[in-house]
Structures are given as structure tokens and as C-alpha cells.
Design a protein around this motif. Sequence first.
Motif, PDB file in Angstrom:
ATOM      1  N   VAL A  57       0.961  -1.214   0.203  1.00 16.04           N
ATOM      2  CA  VAL A  57      -0.022   0.057  -0.090  1.00 16.04           C
ATOM      3  C   VAL A  57       0.850   1.087   0.116  1.00 16.04           C
ATOM      4  O   VAL A  57       1.890   1.323   1.022  1.00 16.04           O
ATOM      5  CB  VAL A  57      -0.997   0.126   1.226  1.00 16.04           C
ATOM      6  N   GLU A  58       0.692   1.968  -1.028  1.00 14.69           N
ATOM      7  CA  GLU A  58       1.405   3.476  -1.090  1.00 14.69           C
ATOM      8  C   GLU A  58       0.271   4.618  -1.100  1.00 14.69           C
ATOM      9  O   GLU A  58      -0.860   4.109  -1.131  1.00 14.69           O
ATOM     10  CB  GLU A  58       2.213   3.295  -2.437  1.00 14.69           C
ATOM     11  N   ALA A  59       0.650   5.744  -0.747  1.00 13.08           N
ATOM     12  CA  ALA A  59      -0.236   6.723  -0.853  1.00 13.08           C
ATOM     13  C   ALA A  59      -0.983   6.937  -2.117  1.00 13.08           C
ATOM     14  O   ALA A  59      -0.463   7.213  -3.280  1.00 13.08           O
ATOM     15  CB  ALA A  59       0.383   8.042  -0.441  1.00 13.08           C
ATOM     16  N   GLY A  60      -2.228   6.656  -1.996  1.00 11.21           N
ATOM     17  CA  GLY A  60      -3.117   6.691  -3.268  1.00 11.21           C
ATOM     18  C   GLY A  60      -3.109   5.477  -4.309  1.00 11.21           C
ATOM     19  O   GLY A  60      -3.647   5.659  -5.365  1.00 11.21           O
ATOM     20  N   ARG A  61      -2.357   4.603  -3.959  1.00 14.93           N
ATOM     21  CA  ARG A  61      -2.437   3.355  -4.890  1.00 14.93           C
ATOM     22  C   ARG A  61      -2.011   2.245  -4.119  1.00 14.93           C
ATOM     23  O   ARG A  61      -1.316   1.980  -3.100  1.00 14.93           O
ATOM     24  CB  ARG A  61      -1.271   3.678  -6.028  1.00 14.93           C
ATOM     25  N   LEU A  62      -2.283   0.992  -4.774  1.00 12.06           N
ATOM     26  CA  LEU A  62      -1.646  -0.138  -4.383  1.00 12.06           C
ATOM     27  C   LEU A  62      -0.885  -0.741  -5.412  1.00 12.06           C
ATOM     28  O   LEU A  62      -0.800  -0.535  -6.572  1.00 12.06           O
ATOM     29  CB  LEU A  62      -2.959  -1.355  -4.317  1.00 12.06           C
ATOM     30  N   ILE A  63       0.295  -1.484  -5.066  1.00  5.35           N
ATOM     31  CA  ILE A  63       1.064  -2.297  -5.942  1.00  5.35           C
ATOM     32  C   ILE A  63       0.778  -3.679  -5.601  1.00  5.35           C
ATOM     33  O   ILE A  63       0.743  -4.122  -4.589  1.00  5.35           O
ATOM     34  CB  ILE A  63       2.445  -2.141  -5.632  1.00  5.35           C
ATOM     35  N   LEU A  64       0.258  -4.486  -6.718  1.00  5.98           N
ATOM     36  CA  LEU A  64       0.003  -5.964  -6.852  1.00  5.98           C
ATOM     37  C   LEU A  64       0.934  -6.477  -7.270  1.00  5.98           C
ATOM     38  O   LEU A  64       1.612  -6.326  -8.392  1.00  5.98           O
ATOM     39  CB  LEU A  64      -1.348  -6.206  -7.581  1.00  5.98           C
ATOM     40  N   ILE A  65       1.739  -7.564  -6.428  1.00  6.73           N
ATOM     41  CA  ILE A  65       2.883  -8.275  -7.026  1.00  6.73           C
ATOM     42  C   ILE A  65       2.577  -9.683  -6.981  1.00  6.73           C
ATOM     43  O   ILE A  65       2.048 -10.202  -6.109  1.00  6.73           O
ATOM     44  CB  ILE A  65       3.904  -7.986  -5.767  1.00  6.73           C
ATOM     45  N   TYR A  66       2.619 -10.260  -8.157  1.00  9.79           N
ATOM     46  CA  TYR A  66       2.425 -11.617  -8.238  1.00  9.79           C
ATOM     47  C   TYR A  66       3.198 -12.156  -9.610  1.00  9.79           C
ATOM     48  O   TYR A  66       3.708 -11.468 -10.255  1.00  9.79           O
ATOM     49  CB  TYR A  66       0.839 -11.892  -8.532  1.00  9.79           C
ATOM     50  N   ARG A  67       2.913 -13.435  -9.663  1.00  9.19           N
ATOM     51  CA  ARG A  67       3.569 -14.257 -10.997  1.00  9.19           C
ATOM     52  C   ARG A  67       2.349 -14.919 -11.565  1.00  9.19           C
ATOM     53  O   ARG A  67       1.561 -15.111 -11.162  1.00  9.19           O
ATOM     54  CB  ARG A  67       4.429 -15.212 -10.537  1.00  9.19           C
ATOM     55  N   HIS A  68       2.566 -14.527 -12.952  1.00 12.46           N
ATOM     56  CA  HIS A  68       1.680 -14.997 -13.686  1.00 12.46           C
ATOM     57  C   HIS A  68       2.323 -16.262 -14.668  1.00 12.46           C
ATOM     58  O   HIS A  68       3.268 -15.961 -15.516  1.00 12.46           O
ATOM     59  CB  HIS A  68       0.792 -13.916 -14.692  1.00 12.46           C
ATOM     60  N   ASN A  69       1.599 -17.261 -15.044  1.00  4.70           N
ATOM     61  CA  ASN A  69       1.947 -18.246 -15.853  1.00  4.70           C
ATOM     62  C   ASN A  69       1.205 -18.257 -17.019  1.00  4.70           C
ATOM     63  O   ASN A  69      -0.022 -18.531 -16.976  1.00  4.70           O
ATOM     64  CB  ASN A  69       1.839 -19.914 -15.300  1.00  4.70           C
ATOM     65  N   SER A  70       1.818 -17.951 -18.184  1.00  5.26           N
ATOM     66  CA  SER A  70       0.930 -17.616 -19.341  1.00  5.26           C
ATOM     67  C   SER A  70       0.677 -18.975 -20.181  1.00  5.26           C
ATOM     68  O   SER A  70      -0.197 -18.818 -20.965  1.00  5.26           O
ATOM     69  CB  SER A  70       1.760 -16.778 -20.359  1.00  5.26           C
ATOM     70  N   GLY A  71       0.890 -20.073 -19.375  1.00  4.52           N
ATOM     71  CA  GLY A  71       0.676 -21.182 -19.892  1.00  4.52           C
ATOM     72  C   GLY A  71       1.452 -22.051 -20.845  1.00  4.52           C
ATOM     73  O   GLY A  71       1.338 -23.196 -20.847  1.00  4.52           O
ATOM     74  N   ASN A  72       2.714 -21.397 -21.186  1.00  3.86           N
ATOM     75  CA  ASN A  72       3.666 -22.180 -21.925  1.00  3.86           C
ATOM     76  C   ASN A  72       4.784 -22.428 -20.857  1.00  3.86           C
ATOM     77  O   ASN A  72       5.961 -22.549 -21.337  1.00  3.86           O
ATOM     78  CB  ASN A  72       4.181 -21.425 -23.201  1.00  3.86           C
ATOM     79  N   GLY A  73       4.614 -22.315 -19.596  1.00  5.61           N
ATOM     80  CA  GLY A  73       5.566 -22.760 -18.618  1.00  5.61           C
ATOM     81  C   GLY A  73       6.344 -21.347 -18.248  1.00  5.61           C
ATOM     82  O   GLY A  73       7.129 -21.303 -17.183  1.00  5.61           O
TER      83      GLY A  73
END
Length: 204
Positions: A57-73
Motif C-alpha cells: 500500500v502506497e499513498a493513493g495506490r496499491l502495488i499488486l505483486i504476483y507471478r503469472h503463468n501464461s500457459g507455456n511454462g
Amino acid sequence: MGGWGSGSWQIGKGTTDDYRKLDIRRFQRDGLLSPGRAFSWDWTQGGESVASIRVRVEAGRLILIYRHNSGNGDWRSMDYPVYLDWTDCNLGGRRAWFLCPARGCRRRVALLYIGGSGIFACRHCYSLVYASQRETGDERAARRADKIRDRLGWEPGILNGEGYKPKGMHWRSFQRLQAKHNDFVNASLVGMMQRFKMEFPGLE
Ligand SMILES: [Zn+2]
């Protein structure tokens, strides 16, 4: 930290039930929105965590941190800022909103969804409907056919057959609309038959 399994995503149009969502009302209720905070958010299924993200949580915004698997590994690390907005409540206090981070949107929304593309966006951007509003393909085709019938001045209802060319309409436009209409009618009838498992003798 958990990631996004490729198997859990349905790509393309779906209902809001097919996507994972973040609810800012929940964050606010749990007191998670003070700047400087960081927390993780888990989605569970049968008591087990199936996906999770980190939220800073920052002032006025959130930073979403994650990993995404696009399906090809390949796993991509995402670091995704979402700006917030606040409105006054009638009963005092302020209500938090996400501003949809999809390019060109910035709608003020309470819910963000994540789909196969691995980005968070509002339901308008994903063209999502609530499950109860989902139209079947044949219903949609019938509605489109009816729209054309309306333009042609024909009686509504795809089972009412074809009418005449409206006065003043060019034959070419008429034939184009007629052909489109018949395609939608056929699509609708085929879909209906599959849906109701009806059998029309003599029809392949
Ligand atoms: Zn949006």
C-alpha cells in the motif's frame, strides 16, 4: 508466494465466477489500506490456497505483486500499480475504490478481476457478466436476428419466418441483412436443439 496456475484460467468471455477477484470493500473493512502496509491475499478452494498475491500500500495506490503463468511454462513477475479513489459516504467516512488500471479505462470500481491475460481489470474491460445474466449462444443469436427483423420491419420472433423488403431499402442491403438474419436464425436453432437435446426427424 503462490502463483497463477495456467489450468485455473478460462480465457475469453466468461462470467464473473470464472475469474478471481479483489474486493476493495473487504480490504477497507479489514483496515488494510493504510500507506506503508504490505499484506498477502489468498484465494482458497476447499480450505486450500490456490493462488495468492502480495499487496503493497502506497499513498493513493496499491502495488499488486504476483507471478503469472501464461500457459507455456514461463512465469512472469508482475508489479502492477492500481490507483485508488475515495468518495464521501452519506453516513460519514470515506469509501475506497479501485481505478481500473486497464489502459484507457480508469473506471471507479469495487472489484477487479484477473483472467487468463494475467492482468487485473474491471468487469467492463473483461466483458464479464454475472453468472445469472449469462446468455447462451443461441439466445444471443436469436436476439441478433430479432434486431435485424426490427430493422426490416418484420414481426419479432425468429420462428415467424421471413417478411418482405422494406420500401426504399436497396436490394443489396436487404439481401445482406436477410442473409445475416438467416445465419443468426440457424445458429439459434442449432444451439437450441443442442441445449434441449431435441431431435427433429429428417434434420441432419
Ligand atoms: Zn476497466
